[in-house]
Design a protein around this motif. Structure first.
Motif, PDB file in Angstrom:
ATOM      1  N   LYS A  11      34.546  77.443  54.679  1.00  0.00           N
ATOM      2  CA  LYS A  11      34.809  78.203  55.911  1.00  0.00           C
ATOM      3  C   LYS A  11      34.035  79.510  55.924  1.00  0.00           C
ATOM      4  CE  LYS A  11      39.511  76.446  56.750  1.00  0.00           C
ATOM      5  NZ  LYS A  11      40.953  76.792  56.823  1.00  0.00           N
ATOM      6  N   MET A  12      34.031  80.182  54.795  1.00  0.00           N
ATOM      7  CA  MET A  12      33.318  81.456  54.702  1.00  0.00           C
ATOM      8  C   MET A  12      31.811  81.253  54.875  1.00  0.00           C
ATOM      9  SD  MET A  12      35.393  83.158  51.495  1.00  0.00           S
ATOM     10  CE  MET A  12      34.294  84.566  51.389  1.00  0.00           C
ATOM     11  N   LEU A  13      31.293  80.212  54.244  1.00  0.00           N
ATOM     12  CA  LEU A  13      29.871  79.928  54.370  1.00  0.00           C
ATOM     13  C   LEU A  13      29.503  79.581  55.809  1.00  0.00           C
ATOM     14  CD1 LEU A  13      29.210  77.848  51.129  1.00  0.00           C
ATOM     15  CD2 LEU A  13      28.240  80.087  51.673  1.00  0.00           C
ATOM     16  N   GLN A  14      30.332  78.770  56.459  1.00  0.00           N
ATOM     17  CA  GLN A  14      30.038  78.380  57.838  1.00  0.00           C
ATOM     18  C   GLN A  14      30.026  79.590  58.762  1.00  0.00           C
ATOM     19  OE1 GLN A  14      29.046  75.207  58.757  1.00  0.00           O
ATOM     20  NE2 GLN A  14      28.410  76.439  60.523  1.00  0.00           N
ATOM     21  N   ALA A  15      30.947  80.525  58.538  1.00  0.00           N
ATOM     22  CA  ALA A  15      30.961  81.748  59.344  1.00  0.00           C
ATOM     23  C   ALA A  15      29.675  82.549  59.136  1.00  0.00           C
ATOM     24  CB  ALA A  15      32.183  82.589  58.986  1.00  0.00           C
ATOM     25  N   ALA A  16      29.227  82.609  57.879  1.00  0.00           N
ATOM     26  CA  ALA A  16      27.978  83.318  57.580  1.00  0.00           C
ATOM     27  C   ALA A  16      26.783  82.596  58.208  1.00  0.00           C
ATOM     28  CB  ALA A  16      27.796  83.429  56.073  1.00  0.00           C
ATOM     29  N   PHE A  17      26.791  81.261  58.164  1.00  0.00           N
ATOM     30  CA  PHE A  17      25.693  80.485  58.741  1.00  0.00           C
ATOM     31  C   PHE A  17      25.624  80.686  60.255  1.00  0.00           C
ATOM     32  CE2 PHE A  17      26.324  77.133  55.172  1.00  0.00           C
ATOM     33  CZ  PHE A  17      25.720  77.982  54.268  1.00  0.00           C
ATOM     34  N   ASP A  18      26.781  80.699  60.899  1.00  0.00           N
ATOM     35  CA  ASP A  18      26.811  80.878  62.356  1.00  0.00           C
ATOM     36  C   ASP A  18      26.203  82.222  62.753  1.00  0.00           C
ATOM     37  OD1 ASP A  18      28.013  78.417  62.574  1.00  0.00           O
ATOM     38  OD2 ASP A  18      30.042  79.213  62.807  1.00  0.00           O
ATOM     39  N   ALA A  19      26.579  83.258  62.017  1.00  0.00           N
ATOM     40  CA  ALA A  19      26.045  84.585  62.316  1.00  0.00           C
ATOM     41  C   ALA A  19      24.554  84.658  62.019  1.00  0.00           C
ATOM     42  CB  ALA A  19      26.798  85.639  61.508  1.00  0.00           C
ATOM     43  N   SER A  20      24.149  84.071  60.910  1.00  0.00           N
ATOM     44  CA  SER A  20      22.740  84.103  60.522  1.00  0.00           C
ATOM     45  C   SER A  20      21.879  83.270  61.460  1.00  0.00           C
ATOM     46  CB  SER A  20      22.585  83.601  59.088  1.00  0.00           C
ATOM     47  OG  SER A  20      23.269  84.439  58.178  1.00  0.00           O
ATOM     48  N   TRP A 207      24.609  76.194  51.164  1.00  0.00           N
ATOM     49  CA  TRP A 207      23.741  77.356  51.329  1.00  0.00           C
ATOM     50  C   TRP A 207      22.272  76.971  51.323  1.00  0.00           C
ATOM     51  CZ3 TRP A 207      22.487  81.654  53.230  1.00  0.00           C
ATOM     52  CH2 TRP A 207      21.354  82.324  52.771  1.00  0.00           C
ATOM     53  N   ASN A 208      21.861  76.156  50.357  1.00  0.00           N
ATOM     54  CA  ASN A 208      20.445  75.805  50.255  1.00  0.00           C
ATOM     55  C   ASN A 208      19.980  74.952  51.419  1.00  0.00           C
ATOM     56  OD1 ASN A 208      18.984  76.734  47.619  1.00  0.00           O
ATOM     57  ND2 ASN A 208      21.110  76.332  47.042  1.00  0.00           N
ATOM     58  N   LEU A 209      20.806  74.037  51.898  1.00  0.00           N
ATOM     59  CA  LEU A 209      20.409  73.242  53.059  1.00  0.00           C
ATOM     60  C   LEU A 209      20.287  74.108  54.305  1.00  0.00           C
ATOM     61  CD1 LEU A 209      22.305  69.843  52.665  1.00  0.00           C
ATOM     62  CD2 LEU A 209      19.963  70.444  52.023  1.00  0.00           C
ATOM     63  N   PHE A 210      21.165  75.076  54.458  1.00  0.00           N
ATOM     64  CA  PHE A 210      21.048  76.004  55.587  1.00  0.00           C
ATOM     65  C   PHE A 210      19.736  76.764  55.517  1.00  0.00           C
ATOM     66  CE2 PHE A 210      21.445  80.388  57.069  1.00  0.00           C
ATOM     67  CZ  PHE A 210      21.648  80.171  58.425  1.00  0.00           C
ATOM     68  N   ASP A 211      19.409  77.265  54.346  1.00  0.00           N
ATOM     69  CA  ASP A 211      18.204  78.076  54.186  1.00  0.00           C
ATOM     70  C   ASP A 211      16.938  77.235  54.311  1.00  0.00           C
ATOM     71  OD1 ASP A 211      17.470  80.860  53.716  1.00  0.00           O
ATOM     72  OD2 ASP A 211      16.511  80.137  51.895  1.00  0.00           O
ATOM     73  N   ILE A 212      16.972  76.019  53.760  1.00  0.00           N
ATOM     74  CA  ILE A 212      15.842  75.104  53.905  1.00  0.00           C
ATOM     75  C   ILE A 212      15.604  74.789  55.375  1.00  0.00           C
ATOM     76  CG2 ILE A 212      15.161  72.682  53.554  1.00  0.00           C
ATOM     77  CD1 ILE A 212      16.461  72.960  50.715  1.00  0.00           C
TER      78      ILE A 212
END
Length: 240
Positions: A11-20, A207-212
């Motif tokens: 959940k925390m990662l998804q919130a960060a991904f949405d903002a990023s 995290w890595n898939l988001f960044d990739i």
């Protein structure tokens, strides 16, 4: 408790991904590289030392057994049906004595336990039997994180007119990521297959898939990749 912690982390990662994602899109990131005309499947380190329990490199077994291996089996079936290139990548070393005056491990053994993957112990570096290579598929032995660094991979792919690499395997934060980064640098279209990529550390895959996906390649589901591969048969038929 661990499961609850992982859910909270997601959940925390998804919130960060949405903002990023909002920031990235405003600045022109997250563009699409897209599928090309001729793909190869590049499967990174889905060998026993990573896929089976009891080894220093063992990855998340639940994901391995329930997602990665089944996804790989679907991809292999699709690639084999179209007679498309498949490269199984593994890692092993011939000189594993850390005190030796010369070793093919380079300096990497000073960071991680690569010395356990001894070339003499084939069972460790052999590709998992559930996704074992068949005749016509290539097994590539690498020494570093990237499947491209110091190997023949780019030359083989170009010689076979490959323009797209569907990348699977482990780990998301190291060998898979480095393969994708070097893949786009060498002029190939990297596609990371979401369900077929794993790691040892919670959150590392997400995290890595988001960044990739933001910078180096497209992240696609197994369903999307299989549909793309199956669709190539129709394209070939129309061209005849």
């Amino acid at each position: 408790m661990a499961e609850m912690d992982n859910k909270e982390l997601d959940k925390m990662l998804q919130a960060a991904f949405d903002a990023s994602s909002k920031l990235y899109q405003e600045r022109g990131f997250q563009r699409r590289v897209g599928f090309g005309k001729r793909p190869a499947l590049v499967s990174v380190d889905l060998a026993n030392a990573w896929t089976r329990p009891g080894n220093p490199f063992t990855c998340d077994q639940e994901k391995m057994d329930n997602e990665i291996i089944p996804s790989m089996q679907r991809l292999l079936k699709a690639f084999r049906a179209q007679n498309l290139p498949v490269v199984h990548v593994t890692t092993a070393y011939e000189i594993t004595d850390r005190d030796a005056p010369f070793t093919d491990m380079g300096l990497w053994h000073n960071k991680i336990p690569v010395d356990v993957v001894d070339l003499a112990d084939k069972d460790l570096w052999a590709i998992d039997s559930r996704i074992a290579p068949v005749e016509g598929e290539y097994t590539l032995l690498k020494k570093r994180a990237s499947s491209f660094h110091g190997t023949e991979l780019a030359g083989i792919l170009r010689a076979n007119d490959v323009d797209t690499i569907l990348v699977t395997g482990v780990t998301a934060c190291a060998c898979v990521r480095q393969t994708i980064c070097d893949g786009i640098a060498d002029g190939f279209r990297p596609i990371a297959v979401r369900e077929a990529i794993g790691d040892r550390v919670p959150g590392a895959v997400a995290w890595n898939l988001f960044d990739i996906d933001a910078k180096f390649g497209d992240v696609k589901s197994t369903d999307e990749c299989v549909a793309y591969i199956d669709g190539l048969a129709g394209v070939a038929a129309a061209a005849e």
